[in-house]
Design an enzyme around this catalytic site. Sequence first.
Site, PDB file in Angstrom:
ATOM      1  N   ASP A  12     -11.604 -58.126 -21.671  1.00  0.00           N
ATOM      2  CA  ASP A  12     -10.195 -58.520 -21.782  1.00  0.00           C
ATOM      3  C   ASP A  12      -9.257 -57.334 -21.920  1.00  0.00           C
ATOM      4  O   ASP A  12      -8.054 -57.462 -21.749  1.00  0.00           O
ATOM      5  CB  ASP A  12     -10.005 -59.447 -22.983  1.00  0.00           C
ATOM      6  CG  ASP A  12     -10.654 -60.784 -22.738  1.00  0.00           C
ATOM      7  OD1 ASP A  12     -10.635 -61.231 -21.585  1.00  0.00           O
ATOM      8  OD2 ASP A  12     -11.198 -61.370 -23.686  1.00  0.00           O
ATOM      9  N   HIS A  35     -17.319 -57.253 -29.593  1.00  0.00           N
ATOM     10  CA  HIS A  35     -17.978 -58.411 -28.983  1.00  0.00           C
ATOM     11  C   HIS A  35     -19.139 -58.834 -29.855  1.00  0.00           C
ATOM     12  O   HIS A  35     -19.805 -57.981 -30.443  1.00  0.00           O
ATOM     13  CB  HIS A  35     -18.490 -58.067 -27.569  1.00  0.00           C
ATOM     14  CG  HIS A  35     -18.766 -59.281 -26.761  1.00  0.00           C
ATOM     15  ND1 HIS A  35     -19.982 -59.918 -26.805  1.00  0.00           N
ATOM     16  CD2 HIS A  35     -17.971 -60.003 -25.936  1.00  0.00           C
ATOM     17  CE1 HIS A  35     -19.923 -60.980 -26.023  1.00  0.00           C
ATOM     18  NE2 HIS A  35     -18.711 -61.061 -25.485  1.00  0.00           N
TER      19      HIS A  35
HETATM   20  N1  CMC Z   1     -10.639 -54.687 -34.485  1.00  0.00           N
HETATM   21  C1  CMC Z   1     -10.949 -54.230 -35.709  1.00  0.00           C
HETATM   22  N2  CMC Z   1     -12.078 -54.513 -36.372  1.00  0.00           N
HETATM   23  C2  CMC Z   1     -12.950 -55.333 -35.771  1.00  0.00           C
HETATM   24  C3  CMC Z   1     -12.710 -55.839 -34.474  1.00  0.00           C
HETATM   25  C4  CMC Z   1     -11.504 -55.504 -33.825  1.00  0.00           C
HETATM   26  N3  CMC Z   1     -11.226 -55.973 -32.603  1.00  0.00           N
HETATM   27  N4  CMC Z   1     -13.744 -56.612 -34.108  1.00  0.00           N
HETATM   28  C5  CMC Z   1     -14.606 -56.588 -35.123  1.00  0.00           C
HETATM   29  N5  CMC Z   1     -14.141 -55.805 -36.126  1.00  0.00           N
HETATM   30  C6  CMC Z   1     -14.830 -55.488 -37.384  1.00  0.00           C
HETATM   31  C7  CMC Z   1     -14.740 -56.661 -38.357  1.00  0.00           C
HETATM   32  O1  CMC Z   1     -13.635 -56.565 -39.222  1.00  0.00           O
HETATM   33  C8  CMC Z   1     -16.060 -56.540 -39.100  1.00  0.00           C
HETATM   34  O2  CMC Z   1     -15.924 -55.540 -40.076  1.00  0.00           O
HETATM   35  P1  CMC Z   1     -16.773 -55.646 -41.458  1.00  0.00           P
HETATM   36  O3  CMC Z   1     -18.213 -55.591 -41.064  1.00  0.00           O
HETATM   37  O4  CMC Z   1     -16.323 -54.434 -42.237  1.00  0.00           O
HETATM   38  O5  CMC Z   1     -16.392 -56.949 -42.092  1.00  0.00           O
HETATM   39  C9  CMC Z   1     -17.035 -56.014 -38.042  1.00  0.00           C
HETATM   40  O6  CMC Z   1     -16.212 -55.320 -37.072  1.00  0.00           O
HETATM   41  C10 CMC Z   1     -17.824 -57.113 -37.334  1.00  0.00           C
HETATM   42  O7  CMC Z   1     -16.900 -58.086 -36.854  1.00  0.00           O
HETATM   43  P2  CMC Z   1     -17.194 -59.648 -36.798  1.00  0.00           P
HETATM   44  O8  CMC Z   1     -15.899 -60.384 -36.812  1.00  0.00           O
HETATM   45  O9  CMC Z   1     -18.212 -60.017 -37.824  1.00  0.00           O
HETATM   46  O10 CMC Z   1     -17.865 -59.742 -35.371  1.00  0.00           O
HETATM   47  P3  CMC Z   1     -17.997 -61.050 -34.528  1.00  0.00           P
HETATM   48  O11 CMC Z   1     -19.215 -60.867 -33.692  1.00  0.00           O
HETATM   49  O12 CMC Z   1     -17.933 -62.270 -35.375  1.00  0.00           O
HETATM   50  O13 CMC Z   1     -16.672 -61.042 -33.614  1.00  0.00           O
HETATM   51  C11 CMC Z   1     -15.145 -60.764 -31.860  1.00  0.00           C
HETATM   52  C12 CMC Z   1     -16.617 -60.679 -32.288  1.00  0.00           C
HETATM   53  C13 CMC Z   1     -15.065 -60.571 -30.340  1.00  0.00           C
HETATM   54  C14 CMC Z   1     -14.583 -62.167 -32.179  1.00  0.00           C
HETATM   55  C15 CMC Z   1     -14.331 -59.668 -32.578  1.00  0.00           C
HETATM   56  O14 CMC Z   1     -14.820 -58.394 -32.245  1.00  0.00           O
HETATM   57  C16 CMC Z   1     -12.836 -59.752 -32.293  1.00  0.00           C
HETATM   58  O15 CMC Z   1     -12.127 -60.513 -32.974  1.00  0.00           O
HETATM   59  N6  CMC Z   1     -12.330 -58.970 -31.273  1.00  0.00           N
HETATM   60  C17 CMC Z   1     -10.947 -59.064 -30.869  1.00  0.00           C
HETATM   61  C18 CMC Z   1     -10.761 -60.283 -29.978  1.00  0.00           C
HETATM   62  C19 CMC Z   1     -11.326 -60.061 -28.599  1.00  0.00           C
HETATM   63  O16 CMC Z   1     -11.091 -59.049 -27.961  1.00  0.00           O
HETATM   64  N7  CMC Z   1     -12.055 -61.097 -28.098  1.00  0.00           N
HETATM   65  C20 CMC Z   1     -12.588 -61.101 -26.741  1.00  0.00           C
HETATM   66  C21 CMC Z   1     -14.079 -61.073 -26.708  1.00  0.00           C
HETATM   67  S1  CMC Z   1     -14.692 -60.736 -25.046  1.00  0.00           S
HETATM   68  C22 CMC Z   1     -14.153 -62.078 -24.088  1.00  0.00           C
HETATM   69  C23 CMC Z   1     -14.839 -63.340 -24.420  1.00  0.00           C
HETATM   70  O17 CMC Z   1     -16.063 -63.406 -24.264  1.00  0.00           O
HETATM   71  O18 CMC Z   1     -14.150 -64.297 -24.809  1.00  0.00           O
END
Ligand code: CMC
Length: 430
Positions: free
Chosen positions: A365, A307
Amino acid sequence: MAEGKTAKLQLGGKDFDLAVLSPTAGPDVIDIRKLYGEAGVFTYDPGFTSTASCDSTITYIDGDKGELWYRGYPIEQLAEHSHYLEVCYLLLYGELPNRDQLVDFETRVTRHTMVHEQMHYFFRGFRRDSHPMATMVGVVGAMSAFYHDSIDINDPVQREIASIRLIAKVPTIAAMAYKYSLGQPFVYPRNELDYASNFLHMCFSVPAEPYQVDPALARAMDRIFTLHADHEQNASTSTVRLAGSSGANPFACIAAGIACLWGPAHGGANQACLEMLRQIGTVDRIPEFLARAKDKNDPFRLMGFGHRVYKNFDPRAKVMKESADEVLDLLGIHNNPTLQVAKELERIALEDEYFVAKKLYPNVDFYSGIILEAIGFPTSMFTPIFALSRTVGWISQWKEMIADPQNKIGRPRQLYVGAPRRDYKPLDAR
Ligand code: CMC
């Protein structure tokens, strides 16, 4: 909002004082509104990771402590003691209702649950195999074509009517989208039922036989609505605010929010998560998928994990997990393979160095899909259910913005990295 502190920026040999605003809770915020006018520079923050786009009194998240408050009330207390329509009142008007206010509000919402009969024909223009989110974006946007008497955003009475209409009718529209995809007749709302029971009734009853809503499932449904009701300035809420900042009508703004929510990184994650669990299939394949999630060259992510704000745990996920256990117990579902994969994946990921170091925890989720599947919803309905729950949050945030005298059209700046100015070349000179 306390003022008094300042931050100093040194640029080109000059000092600039920037006011520092102190919120009720959360980190201080540097006020850069005058920065461009005074220093001639913009700030750069793709994805708004460090930018407060507005001030708000509605919802607060402490990502480090894993806390979520609606109007100051912790989500765990609301999930346990309150119910969705009371939470809607709280989000919309700022305080918990007394008994009379609650009865009046519930009556106003239930009186608006039916949709204009002409909307039934609008549905029929969609293919039966359309994703219900596609139908919802279209039909909710089209509400502005049906309810002309509540699209004047400058009239507080019309804003109020639009809010009630949206909270009341979006579940009817979501249920209609589902029925349409099944090829079954639309089921009219029954106003003697509570909000969650009515939604289950509209989704699962058929004219050919009686349908009795299970109160325990209705309670679980209500809790899903409550846990998703608002989440401060996330992508879809920011979309609603941005759309609304131009003066667009509330139905158009909520349709924009629904479109944004659909993405798999946001509300679409609940569908994507359950599909991923099914794709993994059996517990022995979890290591393969974990390895893919850690591989920088593989775009695969563990859906339902991570998240932007929560870096400890997602408090909604905690409540949702308890609710999932209750529903599965109630329905006697213990050996479901998807559930087994989910439980094992959760266990392994919570101990895995990669996930621990990056503070990636199961989010809301991860568990909501398990409950929704157990209740009998297909995965395509998961995101529409998120959308109907979040409608009150979007509307509350939209109303707050419209009533704010500081409201301006949202217009981010950019760091231009394209070609420098150049002159047009005629076709035969290129
Ligand atoms: N699986 C594997 N690696 C991950 C994941 C994941 N689900 N989420 C983040 N990472 C890694 C990512 O690759 C990055 O690694 P590095 O620093 O080495 O590049 C690090 O963790 C930080 O990730 P980010 O993409 O910079 O983080 P963000 O804050 O931009 O993204 C997120 C948050 C929710 C979009 C992401 O965690 C994700 O894609 N999760 C899966 C989708 C999901 O479950 N979304 C629902 C969110 S809760 C409901 C809502 O509010 O909509």
